[in-house]
Design a protein around this motif. Structure first.
Motif, PDB file in Angstrom:
ATOM      1  N   ALA A 188       0.911  -1.265  -0.148  1.00  0.00           N
ATOM      2  CA  ALA A 188      -0.244   0.122   0.000  1.00  0.00           C
ATOM      3  C   ALA A 188       0.661   1.562  -0.283  1.00  0.00           C
ATOM      4  N   GLN A 189       2.306   1.117   0.556  1.00  0.00           N
ATOM      5  CA  GLN A 189       2.765   2.456   0.791  1.00  0.00           C
ATOM      6  C   GLN A 189       2.750   2.655  -0.675  1.00  0.00           C
ATOM      7  N   THR A 194      -2.800   9.854  -0.178  1.00  0.00           N
ATOM      8  CA  THR A 194      -2.587  10.560   0.899  1.00  0.00           C
ATOM      9  C   THR A 194      -3.766  10.268   2.400  1.00  0.00           C
ATOM     10  N   LEU A 195      -2.331  10.319   3.562  1.00  0.00           N
ATOM     11  CA  LEU A 195      -4.005  10.037   4.651  1.00  0.00           C
ATOM     12  C   LEU A 195      -5.377  10.447   4.275  1.00  0.00           C
ATOM     13  N   ALA A 196      -5.927  10.811   3.833  1.00  0.00           N
ATOM     14  CA  ALA A 196      -7.307  11.137   3.979  1.00  0.00           C
ATOM     15  C   ALA A 196      -8.124  10.129   2.787  1.00  0.00           C
ATOM     16  N   GLU A 197      -6.640   9.865   1.652  1.00  0.00           N
ATOM     17  CA  GLU A 197      -7.601   8.850   0.339  1.00  0.00           C
ATOM     18  C   GLU A 197      -7.100   7.359   1.172  1.00  0.00           C
ATOM     19  N   ALA A 198      -6.359   7.169   2.405  1.00  0.00           N
ATOM     20  CA  ALA A 198      -6.118   5.927   3.108  1.00  0.00           C
ATOM     21  C   ALA A 198      -7.209   5.555   4.007  1.00  0.00           C
ATOM     22  N   GLU A 258     -10.913   8.840  -6.580  1.00  0.00           N
ATOM     23  CA  GLU A 258      -9.691   9.372  -6.237  1.00  0.00           C
ATOM     24  C   GLU A 258      -7.955   8.993  -5.874  1.00  0.00           C
ATOM     25  N   ALA A 259      -8.600   7.522  -4.627  1.00  0.00           N
ATOM     26  CA  ALA A 259      -7.749   7.157  -3.780  1.00  0.00           C
ATOM     27  C   ALA A 259      -7.464   5.901  -5.309  1.00  0.00           C
ATOM     28  N   ALA A 260      -8.576   5.108  -5.471  1.00  0.00           N
ATOM     29  CA  ALA A 260      -8.502   3.284  -5.643  1.00  0.00           C
ATOM     30  C   ALA A 260      -7.714   4.272  -7.662  1.00  0.00           C
ATOM     31  N   ALA A 261      -8.047   5.423  -8.127  1.00  0.00           N
ATOM     32  CA  ALA A 261      -7.375   5.905  -9.297  1.00  0.00           C
ATOM     33  C   ALA A 261      -5.490   5.982  -9.290  1.00  0.00           C
TER      34      ALA A 261
END
Lengths: 338, 338
Positions: A188-189, A194-198, A258-261
């Motif tokens: 995952a790293q 970003t923290l918000a995305e995680a 956005e996080a998945a993309a």
């Protein structure tokens, strides 16, 4: 994370658990009889039919020992309510069979009940009955949810027709990536979220949101629908098999957060995880082409984004065209409990 | 006895189990959609309400690995239907969550499905939906049964009143002695039962018979009722607690089968096992004194023997006067799953 279920003061006895922690969840629902009766009584609103679903969640399979008790409770109810949403139904009540391998801690039970309280307020239903026991094996929460739908208006799984447009609600893959992020921090790293995305991916795994707001638009426009619990590839296969038809989907049109993309851009192998990972609890719907526009508008009015991802075809089987335009070859088509 | 569940050809995959073994149990019930949908649809008959109950049975707790698959299936459905009978309700359908620790053998599944088929024909209901998964822990069968009752006519647990006569159906203690006979053959030999008597106790444990025929008489005459699953002492305590009253019962009036009477004569310590052993699946009913005669007559007309065993009193708590006329002191008041 500590296993709170085993720590602190324990609660012994079925009656103590029921009266202290569960009865408050039944308050306000007359047919629960304060959980003092053997059975629950449900009076369906006139002109409606009842839609029922049972789906257990078990430690080690659907959650792990260290998971927050509020999240376990939420998920146990949400995965069942999600099925009702896909059928165009509104939840009324649920029964819960709870099985503990050892006497649970008071603090754990209290948080578990809080999670249920929050979920049932959000979904508009009450605990109406159930069973609590202690036996070897994993902690198991088996919820049966009961909902109502206007007579003859339940949205089936098996009535998609060639030519229908295929829609999904929300975004897919978040929960599967959230689980991967939890289990494989190193990988995952590399996504550099970003923290918000995680946190977005985490919460999508821990707190699935049944798409109850979409029920009206589904009843109005969809030929067929189901909720996505075992991954798009597998669940679309089921919808096609039940309907006696085929489907073709373009991966590029699958809505992503956005996080998945961002994760996918960093790690293109995640494509498969997104279509086969499961735990989306979004809705898959087959909508006649001439109603597609109205469906999108009604969904938007209900606050639920929907995206067209492909078409129902004559024949059998599911084809997902990958980012490269070639049909994807999936090494696993989705979560199988066997 | 061999554990047939693990022997012979295995069945892998949720869909194979559902389509080969479970779908036939759903045939004839349109709301089951051939088990191809996520949810079940139930249309309550006009003027009725729905009564629901969920009660899991697990290997090692409610049955043992060597038990006949037909019996496990029968019992899993019967213990739930028994609750409906006590409420004056008629079963319509049931949902079943099946959990296997390993892929089950085809022969085991086939016999399990036969037991369900036999039970559902006998009880007048169909499989309407459910879930099948594989996870660590004991084999578990969690059935949720749905029945209907004329609006406003469900017989509650909590409405017994001081002065009511207390009735039980059939005979008590057989199943508990049947289990003891199975687990402690040496002790059972001292009872000197005939083969037929021993078989009677065995079958009462293996094949509980829900008292559906009594539903009409209960709706007509009873203030309150429940089925006896955890033993008379404990379950009567629950009925009293829910009703805010007390009860006094005479052991001498508790109906016993010939087999149980003979065992008791040989082993007077069985008194406690009879009132606290559980698994009776008979009905306990509180009937107003002026309706007692009519209740007995209607029960007899329905083919169900009932016997008056005591009275509901003002106050709280349960007293059982023993064979010697003195209140029994029970070292355990009944089966507690904790």
């Amino acid at each position: 994370m500590a296993d709170d279920r085993k720590e602190g003061e324990k609660v012994y006895g079925e009656e103590a658990i029921i009266q202290r922690y569960l009865a408050p969840l039944a308050a306000g629902f007359p047919g629960a009889f304060g959980l003092q009766d053997d059975c629950a009584l449900i009076s369906p609103p006139p002109g409606t039919e009842l839609v029922l679903k049972t789906d257990p969640v078990a430690e080690g399979v659907h959650f792990v020992a260290g998971d927050a008790p509020e999240d376990i409770a939420w998920k146990a109810l949400a995965v069942n309510v999600s099925d009702l949403a896909a059928k165009g139904a509104q939840p009324i009540a649920y029964l819960m069979a709870l099985s503990f391998p050892e006497a649970p801690a008071a603090a754990w039970l209290s948080r578990f009940a809080e999670g249920l309280q929050e979920a049932q307020k959000c979904f508009g239903c009450h605990l109406a009955g159930g069973d609590t026991d202690r036996r070897p094996g994993p902690l198991t929460v088996t919820i049966t949810v009961i909902g109502s739908v206007e007579q003859g208006r339940m949205v089936p799984r098996g009535a998609a027709r060639a030519g229908d447009a295929l829609f999904v609600s929300g975004t897919l893959g978040d929960a599967a990536l959230g689980l991967l992020q939890h289990n494989d921090e190193a990988r995952a790293q590399s996504w550099a979220l970003t923290l918000a995305e995680a946190e977005h991916l985490r919460i999508r795994y821990a707190r699935p949101q049944p798409r109850l707001a979409l029920a009206g638009a589904l009843r109005q426009h969809a030929h067929a629908a189901m909720d996505l619990s075992d991954g798009l590839a597998k669940d679309l296969g089921r919808l096609c098999a039940a309907s006696g038809c085929a489907a073709r989907v373009r991966f590029a049109t699958i809505p992503l957060s956005e996080a998945a993309a961002k994760a996918l851009a960093a790690d293109p192998a995640l494509t498969e995880r997104i279509v086969a990972g499961g735990d989306d609890y979004e809705i898959l719907a087959a909508v006649p082409a001439d109603k597609a526009r109205a469906f999108v508008a009604d969904a938007a009015a209900a606050g639920v984004p929907v995206a067209e991802i492909g078409r129902v075809k004559a024949g059998s089987g599911v084809t997902i065209d990958g980012a490269d335009g070639l049909p994807m070859s999936l090494s696993r088509t989705g979560w199988d409990h066997f």
